[in-house]
Scaffold this motif. Structure first.
Motif, PDB file in Angstrom:
ATOM      1  N   GLY A  53      18.692  -6.793  -2.091  1.00 21.39           N
ATOM      2  CA  GLY A  53      18.355  -5.389  -1.956  1.00 21.39           C
ATOM      3  C   GLY A  53      19.618  -4.567  -1.844  1.00 21.39           C
ATOM      4  O   GLY A  53      20.401  -4.479  -2.785  1.00 21.39           O
ATOM      5  N   ARG A 107      -1.444   5.260  -0.826  1.00 23.92           N
ATOM      6  CA  ARG A 107      -0.140   5.807  -1.228  1.00 23.92           C
ATOM      7  C   ARG A 107      -0.321   7.061  -2.071  1.00 23.92           C
ATOM      8  O   ARG A 107       0.418   8.044  -1.922  1.00 23.92           O
ATOM      9  CB  ARG A 107       0.658   4.750  -2.002  1.00 23.92           C
ATOM     10  CG  ARG A 107       1.131   3.583  -1.143  1.00 23.92           C
ATOM     11  CD  ARG A 107       2.114   2.714  -1.889  1.00 23.92           C
ATOM     12  NE  ARG A 107       1.493   2.033  -3.020  1.00 23.92           N
ATOM     13  CZ  ARG A 107       0.918   0.840  -2.947  1.00 23.92           C
ATOM     14  NH1 ARG A 107       0.875   0.210  -1.786  1.00 23.92           N
ATOM     15  NH2 ARG A 107       0.388   0.280  -4.005  1.00 23.92           N
ATOM     16  N   ILE A 139       5.533   2.302  -5.939  1.00 26.68           N
ATOM     17  CA  ILE A 139       6.119   2.106  -4.612  1.00 26.68           C
ATOM     18  C   ILE A 139       6.450   0.642  -4.333  1.00 26.68           C
ATOM     19  O   ILE A 139       7.543   0.332  -3.842  1.00 26.68           O
ATOM     20  CB  ILE A 139       5.181   2.669  -3.518  1.00 26.68           C
ATOM     21  CG1 ILE A 139       5.056   4.192  -3.659  1.00 26.68           C
ATOM     22  CG2 ILE A 139       5.694   2.299  -2.139  1.00 26.68           C
ATOM     23  CD1 ILE A 139       6.352   4.936  -3.492  1.00 26.68           C
ATOM     24  N   PRO A 140       5.545  -0.331  -4.626  1.00 29.08           N
ATOM     25  CA  PRO A 140       5.905  -1.741  -4.384  1.00 29.08           C
ATOM     26  C   PRO A 140       7.126  -2.188  -5.188  1.00 29.08           C
ATOM     27  O   PRO A 140       7.912  -3.018  -4.712  1.00 29.08           O
ATOM     28  CB  PRO A 140       4.648  -2.502  -4.832  1.00 29.08           C
ATOM     29  CG  PRO A 140       3.534  -1.514  -4.697  1.00 29.08           C
ATOM     30  CD  PRO A 140       4.144  -0.204  -5.075  1.00 29.08           C
ATOM     31  N   LYS A 181      10.150  -0.755  -3.492  1.00 29.15           N
ATOM     32  CA  LYS A 181      10.359  -1.500  -2.247  1.00 29.15           C
ATOM     33  C   LYS A 181      11.044  -2.839  -2.547  1.00 29.15           C
ATOM     34  O   LYS A 181      11.951  -3.253  -1.818  1.00 29.15           O
ATOM     35  CB  LYS A 181       9.015  -1.733  -1.554  1.00 29.15           C
ATOM     36  CG  LYS A 181       9.137  -2.473  -0.238  1.00 29.15           C
ATOM     37  CD  LYS A 181       7.761  -2.650   0.421  1.00 29.15           C
ATOM     38  CE  LYS A 181       7.878  -3.426   1.734  1.00 29.15           C
ATOM     39  NZ  LYS A 181       6.542  -3.636   2.359  1.00 29.15           N
ATOM     40  N   ARG A 182      10.610  -3.517  -3.617  1.00 27.36           N
ATOM     41  CA  ARG A 182      11.214  -4.786  -3.992  1.00 27.36           C
ATOM     42  C   ARG A 182      12.672  -4.598  -4.389  1.00 27.36           C
ATOM     43  O   ARG A 182      13.541  -5.414  -4.033  1.00 27.36           O
ATOM     44  CB  ARG A 182      10.435  -5.410  -5.152  1.00 27.36           C
ATOM     45  CG  ARG A 182      10.976  -6.773  -5.576  1.00 27.36           C
ATOM     46  CD  ARG A 182      10.034  -7.439  -6.556  1.00 27.36           C
ATOM     47  NE  ARG A 182      10.106  -6.858  -7.885  1.00 27.36           N
ATOM     48  CZ  ARG A 182       9.049  -6.355  -8.535  1.00 27.36           C
ATOM     49  NH1 ARG A 182       7.857  -6.343  -7.969  1.00 27.36           N
ATOM     50  NH2 ARG A 182       9.185  -5.885  -9.752  1.00 27.36           N
ATOM     51  N   ILE A 241      14.695  -2.249  -3.318  1.00 29.18           N
ATOM     52  CA  ILE A 241      15.485  -1.852  -2.147  1.00 29.18           C
ATOM     53  C   ILE A 241      15.684  -3.018  -1.189  1.00 29.18           C
ATOM     54  O   ILE A 241      16.765  -3.177  -0.614  1.00 29.18           O
ATOM     55  CB  ILE A 241      14.819  -0.663  -1.437  1.00 29.18           C
ATOM     56  CG1 ILE A 241      14.876   0.585  -2.337  1.00 29.18           C
ATOM     57  CG2 ILE A 241      15.495  -0.386  -0.087  1.00 29.18           C
ATOM     58  CD1 ILE A 241      14.084   1.754  -1.797  1.00 29.18           C
ATOM     59  N   THR A 242      14.647  -3.838  -1.009  1.00 30.26           N
ATOM     60  CA  THR A 242      14.731  -4.934  -0.030  1.00 30.26           C
ATOM     61  C   THR A 242      15.152  -6.259  -0.642  1.00 30.26           C
ATOM     62  O   THR A 242      15.607  -7.153   0.079  1.00 30.26           O
ATOM     63  CB  THR A 242      13.385  -5.126   0.671  1.00 30.26           C
ATOM     64  OG1 THR A 242      12.409  -5.557  -0.302  1.00 30.26           O
ATOM     65  CG2 THR A 242      12.919  -3.842   1.330  1.00 30.26           C
TER      66      THR A 242
END
Length: 217
Positions: A31, A160, A206-207, A210-211, A213-214
């Protein structure tokens, strides 16, 4: 990373911190977190470091705890449709990803870039899986990534969508109200329309963000 200037220093550091011999190694990111990664005869050793090179935490994943590990060219955490421009394609050619999953963990992506040029750093995932396959050949294979991704439910997507739409509607309605001199009707129409459109576009993404970023999921 002032404390690690070349591949020899990186290997030495990983050997000292892990207490084991290092078969293959590299400098990557999970990430947004910098990590030094080394494969030992018994484990995958991951050292989280600050930008200055100071150790923040370490993680030792015994090979018995791994479900699989696989090396892939490019950035496996980012969908192909988001790599549409020339710059993205060039960057894609200068990166490699180590994907792995442990028994109780999520699918994890470690991205290795060509710079820093520590033993062609973007090839680190392939060196790691090559050495791993010599120890535990059953662990190195291309998994069904789709089945391992975090599942996106309709309920979660709708929530969301509702949150994004509401926030955008309120913000834009307020902005346009002041711009239009207090015309609530016109401002609300614009705000609601924009909120619905942006909610529909970004809620399913969004998922993915998120993937990215993390580095997990």
């Amino acid at each position: 990373m002032s404390q690690v200037k070349n591949s020899d220093e990186l290997r030495t550091r990983l050997m000292q911190d892990s207490g084991e011999d290092i078969l293959a190694f590299g400098w990557g990111v999970i990430g947004m977190k910098n990590v030094f990664v080394g494969l030992t005869p018994t484990a995958l050793f991951i050292e989280y470091v600050s930008f200055s090179g100071s150790m923040k935490e370490t993680k030792r994943i015994a090979l018995e705890e791994l479900i699989f590990a696989f090396a892939q060219k490019g950035d496996a955490s980012t969908p192909g449709l988001m790599k549409w421009n020339y710059q993205s394609r060039v960057t894609e050619g200068l990166t490699g990803t180590l994907l792995y999953k442990e028994n109780l963990g999520k699918l994890t992506h470690i991205l290795f870039r060509k710079i820093p040029n520590h033993e062609t750093n973007d090839k680190a995932p392939f060196r790691i899986t090559e050495k791993l396959s010599a120890i535990k050949p059953a662990l190195v294979y291309m998994p069904d990534l789709k089945s391992m991704r975090d599942k996106q439910t309709k309920g979660g997507c709708f929530r969301r969508f509702a949150v994004i739409s509401l926030v955008v509607t309120v913000v834009l309605t307020t902005v346009f109200m002041f711009a239009a001199g207090g015309d609530w009707g016109q401002s609300a129409t614009i705000g609601i329309a924009a909120g619905v459109i942006l909610g529909a576009v970004f809620a399913p993404l969004i998922p993915i963000f998120k993937r990215m970023i993390t580095g997990q999921g």
